[in-house]
Design a protein around this motif. Structure first.
Motif, short mmCIF file in Angstrom:
data_model
loop_
_atom_site.label_atom_id
_atom_site.label_comp_id
_atom_site.label_asym_id
_atom_site.label_seq_id
_atom_site.Cartn_x
_atom_site.Cartn_y
_atom_site.Cartn_z
N LEU A 23 18.33 -0.12 72.02
CA LEU A 23 19.02 -1.58 72.22
C LEU A 23 20.08 -1.72 71.05
CD1 LEU A 23 16.48 -3.82 73.81
CD2 LEU A 23 18.44 -2.85 74.75
N ARG A 24 19.53 -1.73 69.81
CA ARG A 24 20.16 -1.83 68.69
C ARG A 24 21.47 -0.94 68.53
NH1 ARG A 24 22.09 0.44 64.14
NH2 ARG A 24 21.37 2.30 64.73
N LYS A 25 21.30 0.22 69.07
CA LYS A 25 22.59 1.32 69.02
C LYS A 25 23.61 0.58 70.20
CE LYS A 25 20.44 5.32 67.39
NZ LYS A 25 19.91 6.70 67.99
N LYS A 26 23.13 0.11 71.28
CA LYS A 26 23.91 -0.30 72.32
C LYS A 26 24.68 -1.39 71.86
CE LYS A 26 23.31 -2.82 76.84
NZ LYS A 26 22.60 -3.05 78.03
N TYR A 27 24.08 -2.55 71.33
CA TYR A 27 24.79 -3.81 70.91
C TYR A 27 25.51 -3.76 69.52
CZ TYR A 27 22.20 -6.57 74.51
OH TYR A 27 22.00 -6.85 75.86
N SER A 28 25.28 -2.71 68.90
CA SER A 28 26.07 -2.26 67.54
C SER A 28 27.34 -2.08 68.24
CB SER A 28 25.40 -1.26 66.79
OG SER A 28 26.23 -0.88 65.94
N ALA A 29 27.57 -1.13 69.17
CA ALA A 29 28.69 -0.51 69.77
C ALA A 29 29.29 -1.87 70.53
CB ALA A 29 28.44 0.70 70.83
N LYS A 30 28.63 -2.47 71.33
CA LYS A 30 29.05 -3.94 72.09
C LYS A 30 29.73 -4.87 71.23
CE LYS A 30 27.65 -7.24 75.57
NZ LYS A 30 26.55 -7.64 76.45
N LYS A 56 30.37 -16.53 69.41
CA LYS A 56 30.79 -16.64 70.88
C LYS A 56 29.99 -15.54 71.84
CE LYS A 56 34.81 -19.39 69.96
NZ LYS A 56 36.36 -19.75 70.13
N LYS A 57 29.11 -14.79 71.43
CA LYS A 57 28.63 -13.96 72.30
C LYS A 57 27.23 -14.59 72.79
CE LYS A 57 31.40 -10.30 71.21
NZ LYS A 57 32.15 -10.75 70.25
N ASP A 58 26.68 -13.71 73.70
CA ASP A 58 25.45 -14.27 74.34
C ASP A 58 24.26 -13.86 73.58
OD1 ASP A 58 23.83 -15.46 76.15
OD2 ASP A 58 23.83 -13.89 77.65
N VAL A 59 23.93 -14.80 72.52
CA VAL A 59 23.10 -14.39 71.63
C VAL A 59 22.30 -15.67 71.17
CG1 VAL A 59 24.11 -12.35 70.47
CG2 VAL A 59 24.26 -14.43 69.51
N HIS A 60 21.00 -15.34 70.73
CA HIS A 60 19.95 -16.47 70.38
C HIS A 60 19.85 -16.71 68.91
CE1 HIS A 60 17.21 -19.66 70.13
NE2 HIS A 60 16.41 -18.89 69.90
N ILE A 61 20.48 -17.58 68.23
CA ILE A 61 20.29 -17.56 66.71
C ILE A 61 18.86 -17.92 66.16
CG2 ILE A 61 21.08 -18.43 64.49
CD1 ILE A 61 23.10 -16.66 65.91
N LEU A 62 18.11 -17.07 65.41
CA LEU A 62 16.89 -17.59 65.18
C LEU A 62 16.96 -18.22 63.89
CD1 LEU A 62 15.05 -14.09 65.76
CD2 LEU A 62 14.99 -16.20 67.51
N GLU A 63 17.65 -17.69 62.96
CA GLU A 63 17.62 -18.61 61.78
C GLU A 63 18.85 -17.85 60.93
OE1 GLU A 63 14.62 -17.12 58.30
OE2 GLU A 63 13.44 -17.74 60.22
N THR A 64 19.50 -18.77 59.79
CA THR A 64 20.42 -18.21 59.09
C THR A 64 20.08 -18.52 57.62
OG1 THR A 64 22.16 -18.53 60.72
CG2 THR A 64 23.20 -18.43 58.56
N LYS A 110 19.79 -13.89 61.65
CA LYS A 110 18.78 -13.31 62.36
C LYS A 110 19.04 -13.79 63.88
CE LYS A 110 15.28 -12.83 58.85
NZ LYS A 110 13.94 -13.37 58.40
N PHE A 111 19.21 -12.96 64.76
CA PHE A 111 19.43 -13.47 66.23
C PHE A 111 18.79 -12.16 67.11
CE2 PHE A 111 22.46 -10.37 65.13
CZ PHE A 111 22.92 -9.51 66.56
N SER A 112 18.45 -12.76 68.47
CA SER A 112 18.04 -12.07 69.63
C SER A 112 19.00 -11.91 70.49
CB SER A 112 16.74 -12.50 69.91
OG SER A 112 15.97 -11.79 70.75
N VAL A 113 18.70 -10.97 71.79
CA VAL A 113 19.35 -10.80 72.94
C VAL A 113 18.50 -10.95 74.00
CG1 VAL A 113 21.32 -9.98 71.85
CG2 VAL A 113 19.70 -8.56 72.87
N GLY A 114 18.93 -11.12 75.26
CA GLY A 114 17.70 -11.25 76.30
C GLY A 114 17.17 -10.03 76.53
N GLU A 115 17.69 -8.91 76.41
CA GLU A 115 17.08 -7.40 76.70
C GLU A 115 15.84 -7.21 75.49
OE1 GLU A 115 19.44 -3.95 78.39
OE2 GLU A 115 20.77 -5.27 77.36
N LEU A 116 16.23 -7.85 74.35
CA LEU A 116 15.15 -7.66 73.30
C LEU A 116 14.00 -8.77 73.20
CD1 LEU A 116 15.13 -5.96 70.62
CD2 LEU A 116 16.06 -7.80 69.30
N SER A 117 14.26 -9.72 73.92
CA SER A 117 13.24 -10.74 74.12
C SER A 117 12.37 -10.42 75.26
CB SER A 117 13.95 -12.33 74.62
OG SER A 117 14.81 -12.65 73.45
#
Length: 849
Positions: free
Chosen positions: A470-477, A507-515, A522-529
């Motif tokens: 998933l990291r590789k996928k979203y790194s490219a995305k 503006k991407k579909d991500v969930h910010i955990l903390e800055t 630090k953030f997460s995405v639906g597939e990672l969750s």
């Protein structure tokens, strides 16, 4: 806002702040940063950061919307707050972390207990607390001294008859380095208690306040290790009372599982050194702080090549208590000489073994309190390195003349310990995953040894591979090459980017955990969750399964814990031997093994003697001198100001002291009679804070010498009599020199600016020496060499000219001096009366009583 995220959290915060002690600072961990609130925030800002700029205000999520001050700090600032609060400000610290929405205390530390904050403070060391009982009555100065030494998990006891000035107690104080003391029966021995209190004040040891009622004796016995309980029960009532008071005031913060050994801190068989000698010879700082490395030019700092904290502490202890038993000194010298001659073994012990040795002085406490896998691994590593030490000592023992000493002081005890810990090492070999440690720099339990752990580990590795895809996928995305994958027990798997790259996920579909500024976003995405719930579940199972194995290992390790203090002592002893030999081998000048003569031989012969501290810190070559005291036991040393008189007598005293701790000495050859004490009066200084003038300070020091020096002592006196008029000063100096020569009859060097004292050299047992000078073109050149005879003057005006004093001032001084010399001619008959009189000695003794 830096408070809680909801009302419940803020109420819990307020509850903690209201219930804690006023002398305790509460710190709240918030992941990447830490917060301090309310009065604690003001305290930290004022006393640590020295500014209120960092203090901010937020509104609590409570019914009354209360305002509260706070400070937020990063990891480095947090460590500074912990370290300075405990070590310098002498307050306690509590660290709270959020677990499942509740604040829970995870660490607690105080000035006497820093085990939990070992990582933050950097060095885990607890200074002992002393309790002293002075026996009432005027018959003798019997003293009972006990120390609760939590840092080394030991109870120190000592009982002795002291001198009127409590010199042995003073030696115990700067040997044990306490930070606080308790005077048990202060009210019943007021005059003596005042002397003891001033001694502690001089060495910056504080009187412990707000004492608690003493513990029951059964509670004290509960704290003592099984092997020492019988010894504890045999102690007299005074020692028991001291230990009961110490237990209630020093031991209440420690775990019931901590079991203390008993150590007899004997004063018999050691050279007597008081604080005057420590300061005059610049041996070490009296108020020693293990957390702060001093840049002072002391003998300790020059000698200290130690690689371990216990070694550094033991070296200082050796300097504070040199030996008097010649056989024991020679055993130490054997080992130093063996290491001095074998550079390969010496360097391997220092750089490859001692440099990697875990700090065993704290290991026993940690294993007794909060046993972790890392602590067990430290114990295993220490035992493994000790095996290597044993092999090196076997090689060192091939030199047969040194083998008995190496075996008695080091090898036999190491071999005995290794036999006992062998079973523990086998256990660790079975359970520890050392391959994983090599790759990840972290120890863990072998997963293939416990089926349940192996199964869970395989599942976690499978999920990690999914997360990496998933990291590789979203790194490219996100077109972000620096996208990182991390995990922890709070979030599970998450992605992380730096603040500079935050725009790539905006503006991407991500969930910010903390800055945070330090770690970025630090953030997460639906597939990672989707995989995190399962990951956290298996991670918890893995942690619990591993904890069960660790608990079993800790239980098995309990039987080996009593061996750790002995291991620490052996490692420290080896470290000091390596340090002394390294110092001798790497110094610019020649160091040699002294030839020691028994106590009472009264012979000192130092060829090409040098001052170790001056030589080690000077770019210019040191000019050596011979020091010979045999038939002539008193040297009257005269010479020009700045001509080297003080350096000459200090060099002799330091050579004797170095020899009696078991060190090589800075001479081409040395024959030294063992002495029972070194006594000094050096310099002319007052003690204004104690209301003591320069003259009174001189008299106090001289009184100590006249009362305590024996025929087997070594006395150095430098420039006595400056604190009063010329005539009085000459009379006092002459009388004291006469008393040392004819009554005490010990070896002594008496440096003086009274050149008339050279007449003493006409008496049997005395010799006059002078520091050489050369005068060319009305300019003086110091030779720093000793010659026979008496100097005719101090060349004070010439020295003043050398250092750049205005010529008009010097000319005026010369005119005044000429006039004074006509008036202050000391009558030869009066001088003879002074030199033959004992009245001044009696007057000095009466003055200071």
């Amino acid at each position: 806002m830096s408070g809680g995220k909801d009302e419940a959290s803020d109420k819990a915060l307020l509850k903690i702040l209201k219930s804690k002690s006023p002398n305790t600072i509460a710190i709240f961990s918030r992941g990447e940063y830490f917060s301090v609130y309310g009065d604690d925030a003001t305290f930290v800002a004022t006393n640590i950061f020295k500014s209120d700029v960092c203090v901010k205000t937020f509104t609590l999520s409570t019914d009354n919307s209360q305002q509260m001050k706070y400070i937020s700090v990063n990891r480095g600032q947090y460590e500074k707050v912990v370290r300075e609060t405990i070590v310098l400000l002498r307050c306690s610290v509590e660290l709270y972390s959020s677990e499942q929405g509740e604040w829970k205390m995870t660490k607690r530390g105080s000035p006497g207990n820093t085990v939990d904050f070992e990582q933050e403070i950097g060095v885990s060391d607890q200074a002992p607390i002393l309790a002293i009982y002075i026996h009432p009555g005027d018959d003798d100065n019997r003293v009972t001294l006990c120390a609760w030494d939590a840092g080394n998990v030991r109870i120190v006891i000592s009982e002795y008859i002291d001198t009127p000035s409590f010199s042995q107690t003073e030696q115990c104080i700067f040997g044990l380095c306490p930070t606080e003391y308790i005077l048990v029966n202060e009210g019943s021995v007021a005059p003596k208690a005042k002397k003891i209190a001033s001694m502690f004040t001089r060495m910056e040891v504080h009187n412990k306040q707000q004492l608690k009622p003493k513990s029951q004796w059964s509670d004290v016995i509960e704290s003592v290790h099984l092997d020492y309980k019988d010894e504890a029960e045999k102690q007299n009532e005074n020692i028991k009372e001291c230990l009961q008071i110490l237990h209630s005031n020093a031991a209440d913060e420690y775990s019931i599982s901590e079991k203390y050994s008993i150590f007899n801190y004997g004063t018999h068989g050691n050279m007597l050194i008081d604080s005057c000698a420590v300061e005059a010879l610049e041996l070490f700082q009296l108020n020693y702080n293990y957390l702060e490395k001093s840049n002072n030019l002391t003998l300790y700092n020059v000698l200290n090549k130690c690689k371990t904290l216990p070694g550094e502490k033991l070296l200082r202890d050796w300097l504070s208590r040199p030996l008097c038993q010649i056989d024991h000194i020679n055993e130490r010298l054997d080992i130093v000489e063996a290491l001095f001659e074998n550079q390969t073994i010496r360097q391997k012990l220092r750089d490859s073994i001692l440099a990697r040795m875990p700090d065993c002085s704290q290991l026993a406490r940690r294993l007794m309190r909060k046993c972790t896998l890392q602590d067990l691994n430290r114990f295993y590593q220490a035992a493994t390195l000790l095996e290597t030490v044993e092999m090196q000592l076997i090689q060192l023992s091939e030199a047969e003349q040194f083998a008995p000493s190496i075996n008695r002081l080091l090898k036999s005890e190491i071999t005995e310990i290794l036999k006992k810990v062998e079973r523990f090492q086998v256990l660790c070999d079975e359970f520890f995953d050392f391959d994983y440690e090599k790759e990840n720099k972290e120890i863990r339990v072998r997963v293939d040894f416990v089926p349940e752990i192996q199964e869970i580990s395989e599942k976690l590795e499978q999920m990690e591979r999914v997360a990496e895809k998933l990291r590789k996928k979203y790194s490219a995305k996100f077109e972000c090459d620096n996208l990182k994958l991390d995990k922890n027990s709070q979030y599970g798997f998450y992605f992380r980017v730096t603040l500079k790259e935050e725009k790539s996920i905006r503006k991407k579909d991500v969930h910010i955990l903390e800055t945070t500024k330090g770690s970025g976003v630090k953030f997460s995405v639906g597939e990672l969750s989707d995989i995190n719930d399962e990951f956290l579940e298996f991670h918890l199972k893995y942690t619990r399964a591993e904890e069960e194995v660790i608990s079993m290992l800790c239980k098995k390790a309990e039987e080996f814990i009593p061996l750790i203090p002995a291991m620490a002592q052996l490692i420290a002893t080896l470290d000091v031997f390596v340090s002394l030999s390294t110092f001798a081998a790497t110094s610019s000048g020649i160091y040699t093994r002294p030839n020691l003569l028994p106590l009472g031989s009264k012979r000192l012969e130092l060829k090409q003697c040098r001052h170790p501290v001056i030589e080690g810190n000077s770019e210019k070559p040191f000019i050596p001198n011979d020091v010979v005291l045999d038939k002539c036991r008193l040297i009257i040393l005269t010479g020009a100001n700045m001509g080297g008189k003080s350096t000459y007598l200090r060099s002799a005293a330091l050579s004797i002291l170095l020899a009696q701790i078991g060190s090589f000495v800075p001479c081409s050859s040395a024959t030294i009679s063992v002495v029972d004490g070194i006594f000094t009066r050096v310099g002319a200084s007052d003690k204004q804070s104690q209301g003591i003038s320069t003259f009174m300070a001189e008299m106090l020091d001289c009184s100590a010498i006249l009362q305590r020096a024996t025929k087997n002592s070594f006395v150095v006196i430098d420039e006595l009599g400056r604190g009063t008029s010329t005539f009085d000063g000459f009379g006092i100096a002459s009388a004291i020199a006469q008393d040392i020569l004819n009554r005490i009859q010990c070896l002594s060097i008496f440096a003086t600016h009274f050149h008339e004292m050279g007449k003493l050299a006409e008496q049997p047992g005395a010799v006059a020496l002078q520091m050489g000078v050369q005068i060319e073109n009305n300019e003086i050149h110091m030779l720093y060499k000793v010659f026979e005879g008496v100097a005719q003057c101090s060349f004070g005006l010439q020295v003043a000219k050398m250092v750049g004093i205005d010529e008009n001032v010097i000319n005026k001084a010369a005119q005044l001096l000429e006039g004074l010399e006509k008036k202050l001619v000391i009558d030869s008959k009066k001088k003879k009366e002074l030199l033959e009189s004992a009245d001044i000695r009696q007057a000095i003794l009466s003055l200071v009583k």
